[in-house]
Motif scaffolding. Structure first.
Motif: not given
Length: 130
Positions: A46-47, A109-118, A120-121
């Motif tokens: 997770l990044v 690779v998955r991308r999502a927004a979470a609490h002001g962060c990008l 990347i899984t």
């Protein structure tokens, strides 16, 4: 009024240059580097990239050798054209961050927004999913 807005943006640019060290990317365009966290579990890496106000679709993310490269642009809100700026700490403009990944291969690779962060899984290749 327009000259005041231009003056405020010029001040914002000066503050930005003073507070954030520009770096040179492979594209030779001045950029800033957002902070990141890298976490690894048995099945994935997770990044988390701190990019408030930037949608995941606006960010390029690609694997380059052993690195994950995250790049894009964080734009100033349009409200700054008429606002009095008392403090401007969040950087704007072009950003790029090269992150060394833990060794291994990644298949999804998955991308999502979470609490002001990008977020990347990167799913590890060859991990049993029981």
């Amino acid at each position: 009024m327009w000259s005041e807005a231009c003056e405020m943006l010029a001040r914002a640019e000066r503050l930005h240059r003073e507070m954030f060290r520009p770096v040179r990317s492979d594209r030779m365009v001045p950029t800033w580097e957002p902070p990141v966290d890298v976490l690894e579990t048995e099945r994935e890496v997770l990044v988390l990239v701190a990019l408030p106000g930037v949608e995941p679709e606006q960010v390029e993310a690609m694997i380059d050798g052993a690195d994950l490269v995250v790049a894009g642009v964080r734009s100033l809100p349009s409200e700054l054209l008429t606002a009095v700026i008392h403090r401007l700490e969040l950087p704007h403009g072009r950003f790029e961050r090269r992150i060394r990944l833990p060794g291994g291969r990644y298949e999804r690779v998955r991308r999502a927004a979470a609490h002001g962060c990008l977020m990347i899984t990167l799913e590890k290749s060859g991990v049993f999913r029981g």
